[in-house]
Motif scaffolding. Structure first.
Motif, PDB file in Angstrom:
ATOM      1  N   ASP A 231     -12.118  -4.073  -3.558  1.00  0.00           N
ATOM      2  CA  ASP A 231     -10.726  -4.347  -3.907  1.00  0.00           C
ATOM      3  C   ASP A 231     -10.654  -5.605  -4.765  1.00  0.00           C
ATOM      4  OD1 ASP A 231      -7.906  -3.122  -2.596  1.00  0.00           O
ATOM      5  OD2 ASP A 231      -7.738  -5.078  -3.588  1.00  0.00           O
ATOM      6  N   ALA A 232      -9.700  -5.607  -5.698  1.00  0.00           N
ATOM      7  CA  ALA A 232      -9.547  -6.756  -6.589  1.00  0.00           C
ATOM      8  C   ALA A 232      -8.893  -7.935  -5.865  1.00  0.00           C
ATOM      9  CB  ALA A 232      -8.698  -6.348  -7.789  1.00  0.00           C
TER      10      ALA A 232
ATOM     11  N   VAL B 271      -7.520   6.389  -4.080  1.00  0.00           N
ATOM     12  CA  VAL B 271      -6.156   6.925  -4.110  1.00  0.00           C
ATOM     13  C   VAL B 271      -5.166   5.765  -4.235  1.00  0.00           C
ATOM     14  CG1 VAL B 271      -5.793   7.005  -1.571  1.00  0.00           C
ATOM     15  CG2 VAL B 271      -4.611   8.639  -3.034  1.00  0.00           C
ATOM     16  N   LEU B 272      -4.119   5.966  -5.043  1.00  0.00           N
ATOM     17  CA  LEU B 272      -3.056   4.974  -5.276  1.00  0.00           C
ATOM     18  C   LEU B 272      -3.598   3.691  -5.904  1.00  0.00           C
ATOM     19  CD1 LEU B 272      -1.071   5.298  -1.876  1.00  0.00           C
ATOM     20  CD2 LEU B 272      -0.625   6.493  -4.022  1.00  0.00           C
TER      21      LEU B 272
ATOM     22  N   GLY C  94     -10.564   0.278  -4.422  1.00  0.00           N
ATOM     23  CA  GLY C  94      -9.182  -0.163  -4.186  1.00  0.00           C
ATOM     24  C   GLY C  94      -8.824   0.123  -2.736  1.00  0.00           C
TER      25      GLY C  94
ATOM     26  N   VAL D 269       0.838  -1.208   0.000  1.00  0.00           N
ATOM     27  CA  VAL D 269       0.000   0.000   0.000  1.00  0.00           C
ATOM     28  C   VAL D 269       0.874   1.261   0.000  1.00  0.00           C
ATOM     29  CG1 VAL D 269      -1.650   1.322   1.391  1.00  0.00           C
ATOM     30  CG2 VAL D 269      -1.963  -1.145   1.094  1.00  0.00           C
TER      31      VAL D 269
ATOM     32  N   ARG E 204      -6.834   1.514   5.039  1.00  0.00           N
ATOM     33  CA  ARG E 204      -6.157   2.720   5.534  1.00  0.00           C
ATOM     34  C   ARG E 204      -7.081   3.942   5.446  1.00  0.00           C
ATOM     35  NH1 ARG E 204      -2.293   6.612   3.351  1.00  0.00           N
ATOM     36  NH2 ARG E 204      -3.018   6.006   1.272  1.00  0.00           N
ATOM     37  N   ASN E 205      -7.840   4.047   4.348  1.00  0.00           N
ATOM     38  CA  ASN E 205      -8.753   5.186   4.193  1.00  0.00           C
ATOM     39  C   ASN E 205     -10.201   4.808   4.478  1.00  0.00           C
ATOM     40  OD1 ASN E 205      -6.650   6.969   3.149  1.00  0.00           O
ATOM     41  ND2 ASN E 205      -6.670   5.618   1.371  1.00  0.00           N
TER      42      ASN E 205
ATOM     43  N   GLY F 284      -7.649  -1.575  -0.304  1.00  0.00           N
ATOM     44  CA  GLY F 284      -6.483  -2.162   0.363  1.00  0.00           C
ATOM     45  C   GLY F 284      -6.857  -2.676   1.741  1.00  0.00           C
TER      46      GLY F 284
HETATM   47  C1  LIG Z   1      -1.278   0.883  -3.420  1.00  0.00           C
HETATM   48  S1  LIG Z   1      -2.679   0.047  -2.809  1.00  0.00           S
HETATM   49  C2  LIG Z   1      -3.658   1.402  -2.178  1.00  0.00           C
HETATM   50  C3  LIG Z   1      -4.713   0.963  -1.184  1.00  0.00           C
HETATM   51  C4  LIG Z   1      -5.573   2.103  -0.635  1.00  0.00           C
HETATM   52  N1  LIG Z   1      -6.216   2.838  -1.669  1.00  0.00           N
HETATM   53  C5  LIG Z   1      -4.738   3.037   0.194  1.00  0.00           C
HETATM   54  O1  LIG Z   1      -4.386   4.134  -0.278  1.00  0.00           O
HETATM   55  O2  LIG Z   1      -4.452   2.702   1.344  1.00  0.00           O
HETATM   56  C6  LIG Z   1      -3.567  -0.389  -4.289  1.00  0.00           C
HETATM   57  C7  LIG Z   1      -4.802  -1.240  -4.036  1.00  0.00           C
HETATM   58  O3  LIG Z   1      -5.567  -1.292  -5.237  1.00  0.00           O
HETATM   59  C8  LIG Z   1      -6.049  -2.601  -5.403  1.00  0.00           C
HETATM   60  N2  LIG Z   1      -6.323  -2.808  -6.827  1.00  0.00           N
HETATM   61  C9  LIG Z   1      -5.443  -2.961  -7.832  1.00  0.00           C
HETATM   62  N3  LIG Z   1      -6.093  -3.126  -8.997  1.00  0.00           N
HETATM   63  C10 LIG Z   1      -7.414  -3.051  -8.717  1.00  0.00           C
HETATM   64  C11 LIG Z   1      -8.601  -3.147  -9.501  1.00  0.00           C
HETATM   65  N4  LIG Z   1      -8.556  -3.361 -10.804  1.00  0.00           N
HETATM   66  N5  LIG Z   1      -9.801  -3.020  -8.890  1.00  0.00           N
HETATM   67  C12 LIG Z   1      -9.852  -2.819  -7.536  1.00  0.00           C
HETATM   68  N6  LIG Z   1      -8.764  -2.742  -6.753  1.00  0.00           N
HETATM   69  C13 LIG Z   1      -7.559  -2.847  -7.333  1.00  0.00           C
HETATM   70  C14 LIG Z   1      -4.921  -3.477  -4.867  1.00  0.00           C
HETATM   71  O4  LIG Z   1      -5.347  -4.785  -4.561  1.00  0.00           O
HETATM   72  C15 LIG Z   1      -4.494  -2.668  -3.646  1.00  0.00           C
HETATM   73  O5  LIG Z   1      -5.230  -3.031  -2.514  1.00  0.00           O
END
Ligand SMILES: C[S@@+](CC[C@H](N)C(=O)[O-])C[C@H]1O[C@@H](n2cnc3c(N)ncnc32)[C@H](O)[C@@H]1O
Length: 277
Positions: free
Chosen positions: A96-97, A143-144, A75, A24, A80-81, A77
């Motif tokens: 989340d995926a 985000v991210l 997404g 993350v 955290r948010n 994760g």
């Molecule tokens: C860098 S982490 C950020 C998590 C959260 N947004 C944060 O800021 O704490 C990226 C997250 O996006 C999810 N993710 C990646 N591709 C995705 C998709 N196509 N659909 C939904 N989630 C996805 C990952 O599994 C991961 O949990």
């Protein structure tokens, strides 16, 4: 044809099982084998600060009375948010995926004593079914995340998220728009995108610039505005965040028109876009 989407989702699931906090926020202190109590506290606090900041900007620039009922964190994760959103909204729903991320997120909600949040696993299509019981979504947040989704797929998911947002709702979304580095870095990246063989070689390489395991996908700001406008979003605050060596992200805070899509089209209102210095 390489299936980038499925490959990327597999990588997220692997990372979620082995090094979830670092996946993350990729700072060394968040590696599983280096975690201290203070680092864990910093990790969760970063989500609280981020959500406070986002809500303050929405209130300051778009709607002083903004108080979301149902927030959707795309997404999510490990939460955290989502946890800070659950603390501030009637309900907070994460997607989340990665099944392991979604499970950890639910675990974190429970650990914080929050029963008004949930996390679901999602794929290329967002299933509105599980979301329906929470009521209309009036805040979308991400985000991210989009930066890790191949651009065409990401734009498709953006459309689905915007469809889910109720009239009069608000949003915050972050996108990566230009990667740091010069022409050579861009050439390597484009080869990696086109050839699975080259991608595998790059990942195994000892050269850090070639190796960065998680690909960052770029989005064009005009494309993003076009997609937002196509979903009756008519007021946008745009922030550019430098990511070093010429790279930058776009952070979009926005409000959706109060009426229906047809009323929006009839009103013929020009989209308002303000760039935050
Ligand atoms: C860098 S982490 C950020 C998590 C959260 N947004 C944060 O800021 O704490 C990226 C997250 O996006 C999810 N993710 C990646 N591709 C995705 C998709 N196509 N659909 C939904 N989630 C996805 C990952 O599994 C991961 O949990």
């Amino acid at each position: 044809m390489v299936n980038l989407f499925d490959n990327d989702v597999e990588s997220w699931e692997r990372l979620a099982r082995t090094d979830a906090l670092w996946a993350v926020l990729s700072s060394d202190e968040f590696h599983d084998d280096a975690l201290t109590r203070a680092a864990i506290e910093r990790f969760w606090a970063s989500g609280e600060q981020h959500i406070e900041h986002v809500l303050a900007i929405v209130r300051g620039e778009l709607d002083p009375g903004f108080a979301p009922n149902v927030a959707l964190d795309f997404g999510c994760g490990v939460g955290r948010n989502l946890v800070p959103l659950a603390r501030r909204c009637r309900s907070a729903v994460g997607l989340d995926a990665s099944p392991t991320m979604a499970k950890r997120c639910e675990g974190r909600l429970a650990e914080c004593g929050l029963s008004n949040g949930a996390a679901f696993v999602t794929g290329r299509r967002i299933d509105p079914g599980p979301l329906a019981s929470f009521g209309p979504v009036d805040f979308v947040h991400s985000v991210l995340v989009f930066q890790h989704i191949a651009t065409e797929e990401g734009l498709g998911l953006l459309d689905q998220l915007l469809d889910l947002l109720a009239p009069g709702g608000h949003g915050f979304l972050q996108f990566h728009c230009k990667s740091p580095g010069g022409a050579a870095a861009r050439a390597v990246k484009s080869l990696r995108l086109r050839s699975p063989r080259m991608n595998a070689l790059a990942i195994k390489s000892r050269i850090p610039a070639l190796r960065d395991v998680v690909m960052l996908y770029e989005y064009d700001v005009l494309d993003l505005l076009w997609h937002l406008g196509g979903h009756a979003v008519d007021d946008i605050v745009l922030e550019r965040v430098d990511t070093g060596r010429g790279g930058y992200d776009a952070r979009l805070y926005f409000a959706k028109f109060q009426g229906t899509q047809e009323e929006f089209a009839r009103a013929g209102r020009p989209m308002k876009v303000r760039v935050r210095p």
